[in-house]
Enzyme design. Sequence first.
Site, short mmCIF file in Angstrom:
data_model
loop_
_atom_site.label_atom_id
_atom_site.label_comp_id
_atom_site.label_asym_id
_atom_site.label_seq_id
_atom_site.Cartn_x
_atom_site.Cartn_y
_atom_site.Cartn_z
N TYR A 18 0.84 -1.20 0.00
CA TYR A 18 0.00 0.00 0.00
C TYR A 18 0.88 1.25 0.00
O TYR A 18 0.65 2.20 -0.76
CB TYR A 18 -0.93 -0.01 1.22
CG TYR A 18 -1.48 1.35 1.57
CD1 TYR A 18 -2.45 1.97 0.78
CD2 TYR A 18 -1.03 2.03 2.71
CE1 TYR A 18 -2.93 3.23 1.09
CE2 TYR A 18 -1.51 3.29 3.03
CZ TYR A 18 -2.45 3.89 2.22
OH TYR A 18 -2.92 5.14 2.53
N SER A 22 -2.48 13.90 7.43
CA SER A 22 -3.49 13.57 6.42
C SER A 22 -4.89 13.58 7.03
O SER A 22 -5.07 13.24 8.20
CB SER A 22 -3.20 12.19 5.83
OG SER A 22 -4.32 11.69 5.14
N GLN A 36 -3.67 18.40 6.06
CA GLN A 36 -4.08 18.15 4.67
C GLN A 36 -5.56 17.83 4.62
O GLN A 36 -6.06 17.02 5.40
CB GLN A 36 -3.27 16.98 4.09
CG GLN A 36 -3.67 16.58 2.68
CD GLN A 36 -4.72 15.48 2.66
OE1 GLN A 36 -4.70 14.60 3.50
NE2 GLN A 36 -5.64 15.53 1.70
N TYR A 65 -9.01 16.75 2.34
CA TYR A 65 -9.71 16.28 1.14
C TYR A 65 -11.12 16.85 1.18
O TYR A 65 -11.70 17.02 2.26
CB TYR A 65 -9.84 14.75 1.15
CG TYR A 65 -8.60 13.99 0.75
CD1 TYR A 65 -7.99 14.21 -0.48
CD2 TYR A 65 -8.07 13.01 1.57
CE1 TYR A 65 -6.86 13.48 -0.85
CE2 TYR A 65 -6.95 12.28 1.20
CZ TYR A 65 -6.35 12.52 -0.03
OH TYR A 65 -5.25 11.81 -0.39
N THR A 104 -5.77 18.96 -1.08
CA THR A 104 -5.36 18.04 -2.15
C THR A 104 -6.43 17.97 -3.22
O THR A 104 -7.59 17.66 -2.94
CB THR A 104 -5.07 16.66 -1.55
OG1 THR A 104 -4.02 16.82 -0.58
CG2 THR A 104 -4.61 15.68 -2.62
N ARG A 154 -5.05 0.91 -7.84
CA ARG A 154 -3.80 0.42 -7.22
C ARG A 154 -3.87 -1.11 -7.18
O ARG A 154 -4.47 -1.69 -6.28
CB ARG A 154 -3.65 1.00 -5.82
CG ARG A 154 -4.14 2.45 -5.72
CD ARG A 154 -3.11 3.45 -5.33
NE ARG A 154 -3.61 4.81 -5.48
CZ ARG A 154 -4.14 5.56 -4.51
NH1 ARG A 154 -4.24 5.08 -3.29
NH2 ARG A 154 -4.56 6.78 -4.76
N LYS A 164 -2.43 21.17 -3.37
CA LYS A 164 -1.51 20.06 -3.67
C LYS A 164 -2.08 19.18 -4.77
O LYS A 164 -3.24 18.76 -4.69
CB LYS A 164 -1.30 19.23 -2.40
CG LYS A 164 -0.48 17.97 -2.57
CD LYS A 164 -0.15 17.37 -1.21
CE LYS A 164 0.59 16.07 -1.30
NZ LYS A 164 -0.24 14.95 -1.73
N HIS A 219 0.62 12.93 -6.75
CA HIS A 219 0.22 12.04 -5.67
C HIS A 219 1.16 10.83 -5.57
O HIS A 219 0.74 9.71 -5.31
CB HIS A 219 -1.23 11.57 -5.88
CG HIS A 219 -2.02 11.43 -4.61
ND1 HIS A 219 -2.85 12.41 -4.12
CD2 HIS A 219 -2.09 10.42 -3.70
CE1 HIS A 219 -3.41 12.00 -2.99
NE2 HIS A 219 -2.96 10.79 -2.71
N ARG A 242 0.31 7.75 -7.76
CA ARG A 242 -0.78 6.88 -7.30
C ARG A 242 -2.11 7.18 -7.97
O ARG A 242 -3.10 6.52 -7.72
CB ARG A 242 -0.95 7.00 -5.78
CG ARG A 242 0.24 6.50 -5.03
CD ARG A 242 0.23 6.96 -3.60
NE ARG A 242 -0.71 6.27 -2.75
CZ ARG A 242 -0.49 5.06 -2.21
NH1 ARG A 242 0.61 4.42 -2.48
NH2 ARG A 242 -1.38 4.51 -1.41
C1 LIG Z 1 0.76 5.44 1.03
C2 LIG Z 1 0.49 6.84 0.61
C3 LIG Z 1 -0.63 7.51 1.11
C4 LIG Z 1 -0.86 8.84 0.75
N1 LIG Z 1 -1.91 9.51 1.31
C5 LIG Z 1 -2.10 10.81 1.00
C6 LIG Z 1 -3.12 11.55 1.65
O1 LIG Z 1 -3.82 11.05 2.53
N2 LIG Z 1 -3.28 12.83 1.28
C7 LIG Z 1 -2.50 13.43 0.33
O2 LIG Z 1 -2.69 14.61 0.01
N3 LIG Z 1 -1.51 12.76 -0.28
C8 LIG Z 1 -1.29 11.47 0.05
N4 LIG Z 1 -0.26 10.79 -0.54
C9 LIG Z 1 0.65 11.49 -1.46
C10 LIG Z 1 1.81 12.12 -0.69
O3 LIG Z 1 1.37 13.18 0.11
C11 LIG Z 1 2.91 12.66 -1.62
O4 LIG Z 1 2.31 13.47 -2.60
C12 LIG Z 1 3.70 11.54 -2.30
O5 LIG Z 1 3.90 10.47 -1.42
C13 LIG Z 1 5.05 12.09 -2.78
O6 LIG Z 1 5.79 11.10 -3.42
P1 LIG Z 1 6.94 10.24 -2.69
O7 LIG Z 1 6.23 9.24 -1.83
O8 LIG Z 1 7.66 9.63 -3.81
O9 LIG Z 1 7.77 11.19 -1.86
C14 LIG Z 1 0.00 9.47 -0.18
C15 LIG Z 1 1.11 8.80 -0.68
C16 LIG Z 1 1.38 7.50 -0.29
C17 LIG Z 1 2.59 6.81 -0.81
#
Ligand SMILES: Cc1cc2nc3c(=O)[nH]c(=O)nc-3n(C[C@H](O)[C@H](O)[C@H](O)COP(=O)(O)O)c2cc1C
Length: 384
Positions: free
Chosen positions: A27, A109, A130, A132, A158, A167, A256, A280, A283
């Site tokens: 995940y 988050s 953060q 949503y 975001t 995913r 974001k 993101h 993702r």
């Molecule tokens: C497991 C996971 C959960 C995430 N959950 C959120 C979230 O709840 N809110 C959000 O704005 N971004 C979320 N993101 C995105 C991260 O804030 C960020 O943009 C991203 O991880 C940056 O890339 P990096 O992991 O390569 O540093 C998530 C990323 C991952 C890997």
Amino acid sequence: MIRRIPTTIDDFRERARRRLPRFLYDYYAGGSGRERTLAANATDWDTVRLRQRVLVDVDAIDTATQMAGEDCTMPLALAPIGLGGMAARRGEIQALAAAEQAGVPFTLSTVGICGLDELAEAAERPFWFQLYMIRDREIVDTVIDRAWAAGCRTVVFTVDLPMPGPRHRDTRNGMAVPGARAKFLKIGQVLSRPRWLWAVPLRGGPMSLGTMNPHVPAASDPDSFRRWIDTQFDPTVTWSDIDWLRAKWKGRLLLKGILDTEDAERAVAAGVDGIVVSNHGGRQLDGVASTAIKLAEIVRTVDSRAEVLVDGGIRGGIDVYRALALGASGVLIGRAWIWALAGGGRAGLDQTLAGIRDELRLAMALTGVKRIADIGPDCLDSKG
Ligand SMILES: Cc1cc2nc3c(=O)[nH]c(=O)nc-3n(C[C@H](O)[C@H](O)[C@H](O)COP(=O)(O)O)c2cc1C
């Protein structure tokens, strides 16, 4: 067997892989679709080459700067990670403490395990929240007020998740899948990681969504949580909602998930204080460009009218430097803090944040700059 000393973020990732149940590791690690954008996020920073400079007095290098109006020891913040608290016991609290000690912002988050109130109690300086957009705007209204009361002065809103990207790892591991088969699959994965089971869910509960608990039915059950996300994350959000949020939130507002110059232009027009260039972490839409590739043209469009931060694939101080040389004023790290915390605990995260700062300082020394504000396009080797 003599284990080697974990040194890089990849070392900590490997440790995290051995410690976390498979569905949780995947995940955190995974991206959407065929994970091409996820991979490009990391590798495209490597194409940004720096100019080696010599015989400059670099004795007094200063990595300090400001992000969202706050003093930071380096231009880096911890990104919001949903369910980040499952990486270690009360994970967001540990990460907050490490960030505070290192002198950088932590972002909670909306769907963190630890909630606003728990963080407020532990925090010694304002942390970022953060947000949503949820269909039920009354919930959003309440959560924003709670964030302000918890001492947050920066909201990271975001905008790149009107619906969750596919995913496939999560589906294979039964993470986002209802039913008995998926449940048994996950139970088997958890039982194979007894140390994590003991430290995190058993000793470190509750494993529910701290902030959203009052609003989400059965927040502690991942299946109902997933159903709730599918129905409550609001795909109708548009720029008029940004106007609403801008009018409502008295603190700093960062958008974001901006990856396009036209959207960056609109964000500036909407009066936000800054944007985070982000996909993101690879993702959402597999097939969009990496943030390293998009950054420079977005910086040019914004033209200093708002702060430009960037995330995606940042794995060390040299990547931070590269982002600054391309015009960003700071970066967010996502998986890097998860791997350090899951693989090395609080000490691992302390070590990682100190290591990123050391590497940034070294890059400054070897490119002949002493202050963060002096890092810019001149530091890039255009023929590299
Ligand atoms: C497991 C996971 C959960 C995430 N959950 C959120 C979230 O709840 N809110 C959000 O704005 N971004 C979320 N993101 C995105 C991260 O804030 C960020 O943009 C991203 O991880 C940056 O890339 P990096 O992991 O390569 O540093 C998530 C990323 C991952 C890997």
